[in-house]
Design a protein around this motif. Structure first.
Motif, PDB file in Angstrom:
ATOM      1  N   MET A 186     -11.799  -3.592   2.512  1.00 28.15           N
ATOM      2  CA  MET A 186     -10.384  -3.419   2.822  1.00 28.15           C
ATOM      3  C   MET A 186     -10.192  -3.284   4.324  1.00 28.15           C
ATOM      4  N   GLU A 187      -9.174  -3.945   4.846  1.00 26.38           N
ATOM      5  CA  GLU A 187      -8.896  -3.899   6.273  1.00 26.38           C
ATOM      6  C   GLU A 187      -8.377  -2.518   6.682  1.00 26.38           C
ATOM      7  N   SER A 188      -8.824  -2.019   7.829  1.00 29.72           N
ATOM      8  CA  SER A 188      -8.332  -0.737   8.333  1.00 29.72           C
ATOM      9  C   SER A 188      -7.055  -0.921   9.129  1.00 29.72           C
ATOM     10  N   TYR A 189      -6.832  -2.143   9.601  1.00 28.59           N
ATOM     11  CA  TYR A 189      -5.614  -2.460  10.349  1.00 28.59           C
ATOM     12  C   TYR A 189      -5.108  -3.792   9.823  1.00 28.59           C
ATOM     13  N   ALA A 190      -3.825  -3.893   9.578  1.00 27.04           N
ATOM     14  CA  ALA A 190      -3.317  -5.115   8.961  1.00 27.04           C
ATOM     15  C   ALA A 190      -1.897  -5.414   9.418  1.00 27.04           C
ATOM     16  N   VAL A 191      -1.497  -6.658   9.224  1.00 24.66           N
ATOM     17  CA  VAL A 191      -0.154  -7.133   9.554  1.00 24.66           C
ATOM     18  C   VAL A 191       0.408  -7.811   8.321  1.00 24.66           C
ATOM     19  N   LEU A 192       1.700  -7.683   8.091  1.00 24.47           N
ATOM     20  CA  LEU A 192       2.360  -8.353   6.970  1.00 24.47           C
ATOM     21  C   LEU A 192       3.381  -9.340   7.514  1.00 24.47           C
ATOM     22  N   ARG A 193       3.163 -10.632   7.245  1.00 26.13           N
ATOM     23  CA  ARG A 193       4.076 -11.681   7.691  1.00 26.13           C
ATOM     24  C   ARG A 193       4.620 -12.439   6.492  1.00 26.13           C
ATOM     25  N   MET A 194       5.879 -12.872   6.604  1.00 21.67           N
ATOM     26  CA  MET A 194       6.496 -13.712   5.582  1.00 21.67           C
ATOM     27  C   MET A 194       7.674 -14.437   6.234  1.00 21.67           C
ATOM     28  N   SER A 240     -10.336  -9.673  -2.119  1.00 21.51           N
ATOM     29  CA  SER A 240     -10.797 -10.055  -0.787  1.00 21.51           C
ATOM     30  C   SER A 240     -11.241  -8.851   0.038  1.00 21.51           C
ATOM     31  N   ARG A 241     -12.222  -9.079   0.883  1.00 18.63           N
ATOM     32  CA  ARG A 241     -12.667  -8.054   1.826  1.00 18.63           C
ATOM     33  C   ARG A 241     -11.586  -7.743   2.860  1.00 18.63           C
ATOM     34  N   SER A 288      -3.808 -11.291   3.396  1.00 18.73           N
ATOM     35  CA  SER A 288      -5.184 -10.808   3.259  1.00 18.73           C
ATOM     36  C   SER A 288      -6.070 -12.018   3.499  1.00 18.73           C
ATOM     37  N   SER A 289      -6.428 -12.709   2.436  1.00 16.02           N
ATOM     38  CA  SER A 289      -7.154 -13.966   2.585  1.00 16.02           C
ATOM     39  C   SER A 289      -7.497 -14.486   1.202  1.00 16.02           C
TER      40      SER A 289
END
Length: 399
Positions: free
Chosen positions: A1-9, A206-207, A258-259
């Motif tokens: 799991m990502e410790s830092y993430a962005v959400l785009r749409m 996903s990782r 995510s991926s």
């Protein structure tokens, strides 16, 4: 799991029955002359004409490119781009499946940033100038491309499917109207539906998953699992079609942020070399890849299995993970998803390019996101398993 993430749409999502009527209004807010990128089937079904009528009512002129015939290629991109420049279009509207939408994404970028679409693969070239505004109108519940910042274009010289991902590829506006999916035949409904399920599942295991994508992916899986057979068996079931569209949209948002994983890494070379549509190749591979990955994703696949469970049933996490894999296999059986042999791929020809496909799959980067990260030799072995894969009595992939 990502410790830092962005959400785009997309900046705007128009969703629901009749949403297509908004295409003229949305286009008028972006430009005055639209290039519609679609295909001959969408034209025959009347969707292109309907779109042009909505544009006319909003005083937006339009020209049409109908050259997309299969999986998107660099040839389609160049043809549509030439028309876009010749007609001085300032907004692009894609109407169709993922092939039309992905072609439009590439054109929107190249029209303002120049170069060959392959230049943007792997971040070698970054789209620094805003692309021509793109309004994506999906007509299948499958790819989720209307809500992703990636495009997949085949290089017709090297026979490699180029997976290109940058924020600039995200459509500005998505218009998701379940009424446009009613015309999808059974086999398309099945393949695109399992494709959407693969997006949601891979986004979740996903990782690179994170809490925001987890919530969206789980919602997408429930919508798809609860409704795919209804949409397949009763194509005019609007409630099921609407749920599938929402599930596909959510799955697109989830995996874009995510991926995807091993399924997609292995799927792209099959599409490039044997011209199997992306939705079909993902559907063919999903059960075997989940089986391969299961021991390294027991908790996550256990959550997937719980969606398939009846309320009164109780399982251990390991049993729930097994249920997830078995349920996906059974679903593929019910939906008449073929294996690679059943699709008609010649075995000798297939085996002759397995090493290339395994290499190309690994080079795409997607397998590295898988819970069980495969070696190239393991991918090659998994291709062999998938060729004659039996969805009812599949053999386990050895560790």
């Amino acid at each position: 799991m990502e410790s830092y993430a962005v959400l785009r749409m997309p900046q705007t999502i128009n969703y629901g029955r009749g949403a297509f009527e908004k295409v003229g209004e949305e286009a008028a807010g972006k430009g005055k002359r639209a290039l519609i990128i679609s295909d001959k089937i969408m034209d025959q079904l009347g969707y292109v004409r309907e779109g042009r009528n909505h544009l006319d009512q909003a005083n937006v002129e339009s020209v049409v490119y109908l050259g997309v015939e299969s999986e998107p290629t660099d040839i389609y991109v160049e043809e549509a781009l030439t028309l876009c420049k010749k007609e001085k279009c300032d907004v692009i509207i894609s109407i169709g499946g993922g092939s039309c939408i992905d072609t439009a994404k590439a054109v929107s970028i190249l029209a303002t940033n120049g170069g060959y679409i392959g230049d943007y693969m792997g971040g070698k070239k970054i789209a620094g100038t805003d692309p021509i505004p793109h309004i994506a109108v999906p007509t299948t519940a499958g790819t989720g491309s209307e809500a992703t910042d990636a495009t997949i274009i085949t290089n017709t010289v090297s026979d490699v499917k180029m997976m290109i991902k940058q924020p600039a590829f995200m459509p500005n506006i998505a218009i998701v109207d379940p009424l446009l999916t009613i015309s999808s035949p059974q086999h398309v409904t099945a393949a695109t539906g399992v494709d959407a399920l693969s997006h949601a599942v891979e986004a979740y295991i996903s990782r690179k998953s994170h809490p925001m994508t987890d919530v969206i992916a789980l919602s997408a899986m429930k919508l798809i699992i609860d409704n795919i057979e209804k949409a397949y068996e009763h194509g005019d079931d609007l409630e099921a079609r609407e749920a599938m569209c929402l599930g596909s949209l959510q799955a697109g948002i989830a995996f874009s942020n995510s991926s995807v994983c091993l399924v997609h890494g292995m799927s792209r070379p099959i599409g490039a070399l044997f011209h199997v549509p992306h939705g079909y190749s993902n559907a063919m591979l999903l059960p075997a890849v989940l089986e391969f990955s299961k021991n390294d994703a027991v908790e996550r696949l256990g959550d997937v299995g719980a969606i398939f469970m009846k309320e009164e049933e109780e399982y251990t996490m390991e049993e729930a993970a097994d249920l997830a894999v078995d349920s996906v296999k059974k679903l593929c059986l019910k939906l008449n998803i073929p294996n690679l042999n059943g699709w008609g791929i010649d075995k000798q020809e297939f085996e002759s390019v397995i090493n290339k496909m395994a290499s190309d799959a690994l080079a795409s980067g997607s397998p590295a996101n898988n819970p069980r990260v495969p070696r190239q030799s393991e991918i090659a072995d998994l291709y062999k398993v998938c060729y004659d894969y039996n969805f009812s009595t599949a053999s386990r992939v050895a560790r």
